[in-house]
Design a protein around this motif. Structure first.
Motif, PDB file in Angstrom:
ATOM      1  N   ALA A 121       0.833  -1.209   0.000  1.00 44.85           N
ATOM      2  CA  ALA A 121       0.000   0.000   0.000  1.00 44.85           C
ATOM      3  C   ALA A 121       0.865   1.256   0.000  1.00 44.85           C
ATOM      4  N   ASN A 122       2.033   1.166   0.615  1.00 39.69           N
ATOM      5  CA  ASN A 122       2.928   2.317   0.683  1.00 39.69           C
ATOM      6  C   ASN A 122       3.349   2.798  -0.698  1.00 39.69           C
ATOM      7  N   HIS A 123       3.389   1.873  -1.655  1.00 36.59           N
ATOM      8  CA  HIS A 123       3.774   2.237  -3.012  1.00 36.59           C
ATOM      9  C   HIS A 123       2.653   2.972  -3.748  1.00 36.59           C
ATOM     10  N   HIS A 124       1.465   2.991  -3.161  1.00 33.95           N
ATOM     11  CA  HIS A 124       0.311   3.606  -3.819  1.00 33.95           C
ATOM     12  C   HIS A 124      -0.201   4.836  -3.073  1.00 33.95           C
ATOM     13  N   VAL A 125       0.591   5.339  -2.134  1.00 35.90           N
ATOM     14  CA  VAL A 125       0.221   6.597  -1.489  1.00 35.90           C
ATOM     15  C   VAL A 125       0.169   7.677  -2.569  1.00 35.90           C
ATOM     16  N   PRO A 126      -0.934   8.444  -2.641  1.00 39.16           N
ATOM     17  CA  PRO A 126      -1.041   9.457  -3.704  1.00 39.16           C
ATOM     18  C   PRO A 126       0.130  10.434  -3.685  1.00 39.16           C
ATOM     19  N   ALA A 127       0.498  10.899  -4.863  1.00 38.78           N
ATOM     20  CA  ALA A 127       1.651  11.787  -4.995  1.00 38.78           C
ATOM     21  C   ALA A 127       1.506  13.046  -4.154  1.00 38.78           C
ATOM     22  N   TYR A 128       0.269  13.547  -4.030  1.00 40.53           N
ATOM     23  CA  TYR A 128       0.076  14.796  -3.290  1.00 40.53           C
ATOM     24  C   TYR A 128       0.281  14.610  -1.785  1.00 40.53           C
ATOM     25  N   LEU A 129       0.351  13.358  -1.302  1.00 41.30           N
ATOM     26  CA  LEU A 129       0.627  13.123   0.112  1.00 41.30           C
ATOM     27  C   LEU A 129       2.067  12.680   0.372  1.00 41.30           C
ATOM     28  N   ARG A 130       2.768  12.283  -0.674  1.00 42.00           N
ATOM     29  CA  ARG A 130       4.113  11.737  -0.471  1.00 42.00           C
ATOM     30  C   ARG A 130       5.066  12.769   0.139  1.00 42.00           C
ATOM     31  N   THR A 131       4.862  14.027  -0.203  1.00 43.27           N
ATOM     32  CA  THR A 131       5.786  15.042   0.295  1.00 43.27           C
ATOM     33  C   THR A 131       5.650  15.272   1.796  1.00 43.27           C
ATOM     34  N   ASN A 132       4.520  14.876   2.387  1.00 37.50           N
ATOM     35  CA  ASN A 132       4.398  15.045   3.845  1.00 37.50           C
ATOM     36  C   ASN A 132       4.215  13.717   4.574  1.00 37.50           C
ATOM     37  N   GLN A 133       4.593  12.622   3.910  1.00 32.77           N
ATOM     38  CA  GLN A 133       4.520  11.295   4.526  1.00 32.77           C
ATOM     39  C   GLN A 133       5.834  10.949   5.210  1.00 32.77           C
TER      40      GLN A 133
END
Length: 501
Positions: free
Chosen positions: A168-180
């Motif tokens: 699931a970690n590989h499918h975190v939306p791009a707009y959330l990756r910067t604050n994950q």
């Protein structure tokens, strides 16, 4: 207010409005998926073996497709692992979610291109339902942490293999990756204790707003932060406003977790499994989790007390009753057919269908015919904690003592306390009395002097962590079973210098 927060609200409104179409037409939604799934599986090896091309009705399907657990499905999985296509579902799986089995060792659960939206979109929609109801989208503009397994994937037969949380970690939306958080480099560390220290290094000075994970592992994260700082979590993370969890009943952990935080925050419960994302909490005010009836799964349910019968009745969603325990059976677009998930649930609402997860169909104690289930032991423990409110429980498990050296048999409760009860004997009596009220069979055995009242064994702090570490299951998505019909876990804990009350 940041861009993510602003944009989340119209998206949340749209998602919730779309839900209405199936929430209040559940039988129709399920019939649509039944037809789609049978059509999708017709030209597979499984579909040919079970004459899918001839199936017209759910009754036909039940005649052709028996209930299966992983052991019965395993020969088909092994054909996929040998390189074969079109076995359980068209083509090959996109992933195998690797999970631990009881008798089969490692289980490889297929996730296909068609089924991955069930896992990813459902997690997204849980947050969007919360935003739509509360108006709180501000957490999206701060830092988010998902305490999960490693996202590093292996390969088998050209198919990516890993833990569900890592996939699931590989499918975190791009707009959330910067604050994950944490970073990928930290997340792939296999040793949980080393990983936890690195996670704290990366997060302790960050504006954490959402924290997600299984409650006991989140509690460990909080404990280590408090050891470093001497502060409550609210003072370390003043922006922390949303806790997302799943996998275990939250109630035994609630008091300790919120004490560590130092304030009340909103919580969102989810019900994900490697086999499918089943339900999520769509309301902060209504009881239960919304069953996802339009997400690639056709559900069947078997009354828990009929599950081990030779020909148990298989019910569709419109046939279930409220406040009755059911085993969950799924058929999905990953190619799981008549698959027993192993969980038991209880419906608390029909408009829409909301449920509570009550335990595991194979995690019960019936060494003497009592059939005590997870929901009952959790309620009994919660009742005793309410009688002595200062009591805080870290973790617990229950096992039968069938042949004690003297006296009648009994149930032994292994409990690790953060704060022990001031009166342990009264605490044990309260647990036992409440259990007799909840389970008539247990009551009959106690009153009939077949069993004596339970024995409460207090474990030193850290015992469950040491036990899980000894089994190679510390951290991530691993959970301690609440109940067992044997003493494997009990003996393992006893070997770690049990200290009886």
């Amino acid at each position: 207010m940041g861009v993510r927060s602003v944009l989340s609200k119209p998206l949340a409104k749209w998602v919730v409005e779309r839900q209405q179409a199936w929430m209040y037409q559940p039988a129709e939604a399920q019939q649509r998926w039944f037809r789609q799934l049978v059509a999708g599986g017709t030209h597979t090896a499984f579909g040919r073996d079970h004459r899918f091309s001839d199936l017209q009705t759910v009754a036909d399907f039940r005649q052709a497709v028996p209930i299966r657990d992983y052991e019965a499905l395993k020969p088909y999985v092994e054909r996929i692992l040998a390189g074969e296509s079109d076995v359980l579902w068209k083509g090959k799986p996109l992933y195998f979610a690797k999970t631990s089995g009881t008798t089969s060792g490692t289980k490889y659960i297929p996730i296909t291109r068609d089924s991955i939206p069930n896992h990813i979109d459902s997690a997204r929609d849980a947050l969007l339902n919360y935003i739509n109801q509360t108006g709180n989208g501000a957490f999206l503009d701060k830092k988010l942490i998902f305490l999960s397994g490693s996202p590093e994937l292996d390969q088998k037969a050209g198919i990516n293999v890993g833990r569900l949380s890592g996939i699931a970690n590989h499918h975190v939306p791009a707009y959330l990756r910067t604050n994950q958080l944490p970073s990928y480099e930290t997340n792939i560390i296999e040793d949980w204790e080393t990983k936890l220290e690195r996670i704290i290094d990366e997060t302790i000075d960050q504006p954490m707003s959402l924290i997600s994970g299984i409650p006991p592992w989140v509690q460990m994260y909080f404990d280590r932060i408090q050891e470093r700082t001497g502060k409550l979590i609210k003072d370390v993370f003043p922006d922390f406003s949303v806790f997302v969890y799943g996998g275990v009943n939250f109630e035994p952990y609630r008091a300790k977790l919120f004490e560590s935080i130092g304030k009340r925050i909103d919580a969102i419960e989810t019900y994900p499994a490697s086999e499918g994302f089943i339900a999520f909490q769509d309301s902060q005010t209504d009881e239960g989790l919304l069953l996802l009836l339009d997400s690639g799964i056709f559900y069947e349910f078997i009354a828990a007390d009929e599950y081990f019968d030779q020909n148990p009745r298989r019910l569709t969603i419109d046939e279930v009753e409220l406040n009755k325990n059911y085993a969950v059976i799924i058929n999905n677009n990953a190619g799981l057919w008549g698959y027993s998930l192993g969980d038991t649930v209880k419906f608390v609402s029909r408009e829409p269908y909301r449920l509570l997860v009550t335990g595991r169909i194979k995690h019960f104690i019936s060494a003497f015919g009592e059939h005590v289930i997870g929901e009952e032991v959790e309620k009994a423990l919660q009742y005793a904690m309410q009688q002595q409110p200062e009591t805080e429980v870290v973790e617990f498990t229950v096992a039968p003592m069938v042949s004690p050296s003297e006296g009648l048999p009994y149930h032994e409760w292994f409990v690790e306390f953060a704060t022990p009860p001031r009166n342990p004997d009264a605490f044990a009596r309260d647990v036992d009395n409440r259990l007799t009220e909840l389970n008539v069979y247990y009551d009959d055995l106690i009153t009939g002097t077949i069993l004596r009242p339970l024995k409460l064994t207090s474990l030193p702090r850290g015992s469950f962590q040491r036990y899980m570490k000894s089994q190679g299951k510390l951290g991530g998505q691993n959970k301690v079973p609440r109940l067992a019909n044997d003493r494997v876990i009990a003996d393992g804990l006893s070997a770690l210098m049990v200290n009886p009350l």
